[in-house]
Design an enzyme around this catalytic site. Structure first.
Site, short mmCIF file in Angstrom:
data_model
loop_
_atom_site.label_atom_id
_atom_site.label_comp_id
_atom_site.label_asym_id
_atom_site.label_seq_id
_atom_site.Cartn_x
_atom_site.Cartn_y
_atom_site.Cartn_z
N ASP A 84 0.81 -1.21 0.00
CA ASP A 84 0.00 0.00 0.00
C ASP A 84 0.85 1.27 0.00
OD1 ASP A 84 0.95 -0.36 2.59
OD2 ASP A 84 -0.98 -0.87 3.43
N HIS A 117 -7.26 -5.14 10.24
CA HIS A 117 -7.01 -4.82 8.83
C HIS A 117 -5.71 -5.46 8.34
CE1 HIS A 117 -4.85 -0.73 9.81
NE2 HIS A 117 -3.97 -1.70 9.72
N GLU A 141 -9.70 -2.05 5.56
CA GLU A 141 -10.36 -1.85 6.84
C GLU A 141 -11.57 -2.78 6.96
OE1 GLU A 141 -8.78 -0.19 8.91
OE2 GLU A 141 -8.13 1.77 8.23
P1 PGA Z 1 2.16 -1.81 12.67
O1 PGA Z 1 0.93 -1.72 11.69
O2 PGA Z 1 3.07 -2.83 12.11
O3 PGA Z 1 2.77 -0.43 12.66
O4 PGA Z 1 1.60 -2.20 14.00
C1 PGA Z 1 0.41 -2.90 11.17
C2 PGA Z 1 -0.80 -2.58 10.34
O5 PGA Z 1 -1.50 -1.61 10.66
O6 PGA Z 1 -1.05 -3.32 9.38
#
Ligand code: PGA
EC number: 3.5.99.6
Length: 243
Positions: free
Chosen positions: A69, A139, A144
């Protein structure tokens, strides 16, 4: 369910085990196509992988990487773009060139065309191993809760909780972009193999839903339940709700 669980003590051990896994994957397939993720979760793994590849080099000229993304509206060289994160964290240290590292283009004004271009790129090349983190709300990528499981690469409006979680990387909360381009759930599921990392108590409910919950678009992570080859590396805190 065919999910393979690897339990580790903490973030450090998770990062080491994941790095060893990716090192071996590159070793056994020098032309591997890797799906990459950003965020706090994979950072330690990238550091460990760079360390291993420095000590025991492998040829990297034929690997390709595809990121999940990118924020909409940030230029590639914006300090907060995911391209910049990847360049600084992985691409530059490993000397990977631009034509072997793919990240969705968040600057485009024609989002639909960019989503189609990126999905076609994924279909043309095919991902061998996709690395995933997970959000506290389940997510994957920026998909989401409520995202259709058949979704391909698309533009999403970020949930307030996701913008809040990511605000730590920005000077001000209002600087966090409101939209992103993300591989869809169906795009992610096309990978031959998926490796999901989860560390910390905030991820425990998502891991619980993956292993014990009903498959539902309300928990995007549950889409992985029917993928044929998923490995989950969890630390003690992230595993604390598993039955
Ligand atoms: P993080 O985020 O690795 O910073 O916890 C993971 C995500 O939101 O997919």
């Amino acid at each position: 369910m065919t999910i393979k669980m690897q339990h580790v003590k903490d973030y450090g051990e998770m990062s080491q085990k994941a790095a060893a896994f990716f090192y071996e994957a590159i070793h056994s397939n020098p032309k591997i196509h890797l799906g990459m993720a950003t965020g706090g979760t994979p950072s330690g793994m990238y550091q460990e992988l760079i360390h291993k590849l420095t000590e025991h080099p492998l040829p990297l000229g034929a690997i390709k990487t595809f990121n999940l993304d990118e924020y909409v509206g940030l230029t590639q060289d914006d300090p907060n773009s995911y391209y910049t994160f990847m360049r600084e964290t992985l691409f530059a240290p490993l000397k990977l060139s631009r034509n072997q590292t793919y990240v969705p283009d968040g600057r485009t004004t024609d989002h639909e065309a960019e989503c189609t271009r990126y999905e076609n790129l994924l279909d043309t090349h095919g991902i061998d191993v996709q690395l995933l983190g997970v959000g506290a709300n389940g997510h994957i990528g920026f998909n989401e809760p409520g995202t259709p499981f058949h979704s391909t690469t698309h533009v999403v409006q970020l949930n307030p909780s996701t913008r809040e979680a990511n605000a730590r990387f920005f000077d001000r909360q209002e600087d966090v972009p409101t939209h992103a381009i993300t591989m869809g759930i169906a795009s992610i599921l096309k990978a031959k193999q998926i490796v999901l990392l989860a560390s910390g108590e905030t991820k425990s409910e998502a891991i619980f839903q993956l292993l014990n919950g009903t498959m539902s678009e309300e928990w995007p992570i549950t889409a992985l339940q029917h993928h044929p080859d998923v490995t989950v590396m969890v630390d003690e805190a992230a595993a604390s709700k598993i039955l």
